[in-house]
Scaffold this motif. Structure first.
Motif, PDB file in Angstrom:
ATOM      1  N   THR A   1       0.850  -1.189   0.000  1.00 33.16           N
ATOM      2  CA  THR A   1       0.000   0.000   0.000  1.00 33.16           C
ATOM      3  C   THR A   1       0.878   1.227   0.000  1.00 33.16           C
ATOM      4  N   VAL A   2       0.616   2.125  -0.928  1.00 28.74           N
ATOM      5  CA  VAL A   2       1.367   3.377  -1.016  1.00 28.74           C
ATOM      6  C   VAL A   2       0.493   4.494  -0.444  1.00 28.74           C
ATOM      7  N   VAL A   3       1.031   5.219   0.525  1.00 31.95           N
ATOM      8  CA  VAL A   3       0.252   6.281   1.157  1.00 31.95           C
ATOM      9  C   VAL A   3       1.065   7.570   1.200  1.00 31.95           C
ATOM     10  N   SER A   4       0.358   8.666   1.194  1.00 29.56           N
ATOM     11  CA  SER A   4       0.981   9.965   1.396  1.00 29.56           C
ATOM     12  C   SER A   4       1.023  10.281   2.881  1.00 29.56           C
ATOM     13  N   GLY A   5       2.199  10.689   3.346  1.00 32.13           N
ATOM     14  CA  GLY A   5       2.341  11.088   4.745  1.00 32.13           C
ATOM     15  C   GLY A   5       2.358  12.591   4.911  1.00 32.13           C
ATOM     16  N   HIS A   6       1.891  13.295   3.890  1.00 29.39           N
ATOM     17  CA  HIS A   6       1.912  14.760   3.934  1.00 29.39           C
ATOM     18  C   HIS A   6       1.071  15.305   5.076  1.00 29.39           C
ATOM     19  N   LEU A   7      -0.039  14.622   5.381  1.00 30.66           N
ATOM     20  CA  LEU A   7      -0.894  15.004   6.499  1.00 30.66           C
ATOM     21  C   LEU A   7      -0.747  13.964   7.605  1.00 30.66           C
ATOM     22  N   PRO A   8      -0.642  14.372   8.850  1.00 28.45           N
ATOM     23  CA  PRO A   8      -0.439  13.418   9.943  1.00 28.45           C
ATOM     24  C   PRO A   8      -1.714  12.661  10.278  1.00 28.45           C
ATOM     25  N   PRO A   9      -1.582  11.483  10.889  1.00 25.00           N
ATOM     26  CA  PRO A   9      -2.762  10.769  11.363  1.00 25.00           C
ATOM     27  C   PRO A   9      -3.588  11.670  12.289  1.00 25.00           C
ATOM     28  N   GLY A  10      -4.890  11.601  12.123  1.00 26.48           N
ATOM     29  CA  GLY A  10      -5.769  12.426  12.941  1.00 26.48           C
ATOM     30  C   GLY A  10      -6.137  13.746  12.317  1.00 26.48           C
ATOM     31  N   ASP A  11      -5.422  14.161  11.281  1.00 29.01           N
ATOM     32  CA  ASP A  11      -5.768  15.406  10.595  1.00 29.01           C
ATOM     33  C   ASP A  11      -7.098  15.220   9.866  1.00 29.01           C
ATOM     34  N   ALA A  12      -7.985  16.159  10.040  1.00 30.90           N
ATOM     35  CA  ALA A  12      -9.327  16.049   9.459  1.00 30.90           C
ATOM     36  C   ALA A  12      -9.294  15.977   7.934  1.00 30.90           C
ATOM     37  N   ARG A  13      -8.209  16.467   7.321  1.00 31.24           N
ATOM     38  CA  ARG A  13      -8.116  16.461   5.856  1.00 31.24           C
ATOM     39  C   ARG A  13      -7.554  15.155   5.298  1.00 31.24           C
ATOM     40  N   SER A  14      -7.032  14.307   6.165  1.00 34.95           N
ATOM     41  CA  SER A  14      -6.390  13.079   5.703  1.00 34.95           C
ATOM     42  C   SER A  14      -7.431  12.047   5.278  1.00 34.95           C
ATOM     43  N   LEU A  15      -7.137  11.341   4.173  1.00 29.19           N
ATOM     44  CA  LEU A  15      -8.006  10.282   3.678  1.00 29.19           C
ATOM     45  C   LEU A  15      -7.429   8.898   3.974  1.00 29.19           C
ATOM     46  N   VAL A  16      -6.356   8.843   4.752  1.00 29.24           N
ATOM     47  CA  VAL A  16      -5.682   7.578   5.050  1.00 29.24           C
ATOM     48  C   VAL A  16      -6.235   6.996   6.353  1.00 29.24           C
ATOM     49  N   ASP A  17      -6.609   5.719   6.310  1.00 24.36           N
ATOM     50  CA  ASP A  17      -7.059   5.008   7.504  1.00 24.36           C
ATOM     51  C   ASP A  17      -5.861   4.253   8.076  1.00 24.36           C
ATOM     52  N   TRP A  18      -5.145   4.874   8.990  1.00 23.35           N
ATOM     53  CA  TRP A  18      -3.924   4.282   9.528  1.00 23.35           C
ATOM     54  C   TRP A  18      -4.217   3.040  10.355  1.00 23.35           C
ATOM     55  N   ASP A  19      -5.355   3.009  11.058  1.00 24.29           N
ATOM     56  CA  ASP A  19      -5.725   1.815  11.821  1.00 24.29           C
ATOM     57  C   ASP A  19      -5.899   0.620  10.888  1.00 24.29           C
ATOM     58  N   ALA A  20      -6.567   0.845   9.764  1.00 27.24           N
ATOM     59  CA  ALA A  20      -6.759  -0.242   8.802  1.00 27.24           C
ATOM     60  C   ALA A  20      -5.432  -0.701   8.219  1.00 27.24           C
ATOM     61  N   LEU A  21      -4.533   0.235   7.948  1.00 27.73           N
ATOM     62  CA  LEU A  21      -3.226  -0.136   7.406  1.00 27.73           C
ATOM     63  C   LEU A  21      -2.459  -1.036   8.365  1.00 27.73           C
ATOM     64  N   ALA A  22      -2.582  -0.763   9.639  1.00 24.85           N
ATOM     65  CA  ALA A  22      -1.875  -1.572  10.628  1.00 24.85           C
ATOM     66  C   ALA A  22      -2.409  -3.001  10.659  1.00 24.85           C
ATOM     67  N   ARG A  23      -3.667  -3.196  10.275  1.00 22.92           N
ATOM     68  CA  ARG A  23      -4.294  -4.520  10.341  1.00 22.92           C
ATOM     69  C   ARG A  23      -4.201  -5.299   9.042  1.00 22.92           C
ATOM     70  N   VAL A  24      -4.060  -4.625   7.918  1.00 25.23           N
ATOM     71  CA  VAL A  24      -4.250  -5.284   6.627  1.00 25.23           C
ATOM     72  C   VAL A  24      -3.098  -6.199   6.240  1.00 25.23           C
ATOM     73  N   GLY A  25      -1.921  -6.002   6.820  1.00 25.02           N
ATOM     74  CA  GLY A  25      -0.768  -6.818   6.451  1.00 25.02           C
ATOM     75  C   GLY A  25      -0.097  -6.298   5.193  1.00 25.02           C
ATOM     76  N   GLY A  26       0.911  -7.002   4.728  1.00 24.07           N
ATOM     77  CA  GLY A  26       1.636  -6.548   3.544  1.00 24.07           C
ATOM     78  C   GLY A  26       2.611  -5.443   3.880  1.00 24.07           C
ATOM     79  N   THR A  27       2.991  -4.708   2.850  1.00 25.14           N
ATOM     80  CA  THR A  27       4.008  -3.668   2.956  1.00 25.14           C
ATOM     81  C   THR A  27       3.359  -2.289   2.907  1.00 25.14           C
ATOM     82  N   ILE A  28       3.848  -1.387   3.731  1.00 28.27           N
ATOM     83  CA  ILE A  28       3.397   0.004   3.712  1.00 28.27           C
ATOM     84  C   ILE A  28       4.541   0.853   3.179  1.00 28.27           C
TER      85      ILE A  28
END
Length: 245
Positions: free
Chosen positions: A144-171
């Motif tokens: 999974t390729v994600v942008s880290g431009h916005l930090p976790p918890g930022d209201a503008r972020s579209l990344v689900d960091w909790d899901a990424l931690a569970r899904v497995g594979g490579t981040i």
């Protein structure tokens, strides 16, 4: 309206010779080149004659100089309508966090012909340059390729960091230098083991490349110890711990 056109060119992650042949041809045929600072932008004269070409710097530096996207869109349309062949040289691939589709839309709205030349994306090539495969048989079957431009918890972020931690594979995280600590903490809080292997590659595919390996828990401190700055890509997952030549 003139008979000009726009070509979005993916320049690849670093050295000029990672540009595709089609991309090089588009640059050679261009009257005007709007260039980012990443990829081969600073090395154009290594492989082409710039005589008669207008080079316009439209860099977007992380947390630094920013040319507004609206201004870039306007320049593309303005030069194409004047009958010029315009090349928009972007680092990596135009459609991987490159705002390429916004430029396609701007051209379409203005009635300007626009085509896209894919580029080698840093999200895969830079880890490879550091000896890290994003997938490996028996180790990781997804990435999974994600942008880290916005930090976790930022209201503008579209990344689900909790899901990424569970899904497995490579981040694979790009544009995440400033927020590396917040990202590592969010993943650990979401139950990704702190001992998960991690690697960071700075200035990938250039003579200034540096590669470091650590664990997820130690990754933020590594950035501080080694003064890791942009551009850098970091990889989190078992592939980052594989032995390499």
């Amino acid at each position: 309206m003139g008979s000009g056109r726009v070509t979005l060119v993916g320049g690849g992650p670093g050295d000029w010779d990672l540009l595709t042949l089609r991309g090089a041809r588009a640059l050679q045929e261009a009257d005007v080149i709007l260039a980012d600072h990443l990829g081969p932008a600073a090395q154009l004269d290594n492989f082409m004659d710039l005589t008669g070409k207008e080079i316009i710097d439209v860099s977007k530096l992380p947390y630094g100089k920013q040319v507004a996207q609206e201004r870039i869109n306007a320049l593309l349309v303005e030069h194409a309508r004047a009958g010029r062949a315009v090349a928009r040289l972007k680092g990596g691939d135009p459609f991987v966090f490159g705002r390429g589709y916004e430029e396609v839309e701007a051209c379409a709205a203005a009635g300007v012909p626009c085509s896209v030349v894919p580029g080698v994306t840093s999200s895969v090539s830079v880890p490879a340059a550091g000896g890290v495969p994003v997938t490996q048989r028996g180790v990781a079957h997804s990435f999974t390729v994600v942008s880290g431009h916005l930090p976790p918890g930022d209201a503008r972020s579209l990344v689900d960091w909790d899901a990424l931690a569970r899904v497995g594979g490579t981040i694979v995280v790009i544009m995440g230098v400033r927020n590396v600590r917040a990202i590592a903490e969010a993943l650990i809080d979401a139950a990704l083991p702190p001992t998960t292997p991690a690697a960071v590659i700075q200035n990938g595919e250039t003579p200034a490349q540096r590669t470091f390996r650590s664990t997820l828990a130690d990754l933020p401190d590594l950035f501080e110890r080694e003064s890791v700055g942009s551009p850098a890509v970091y990889v989190i997952g078992e592939v980052a711990g594989l032995a390499h030549a």
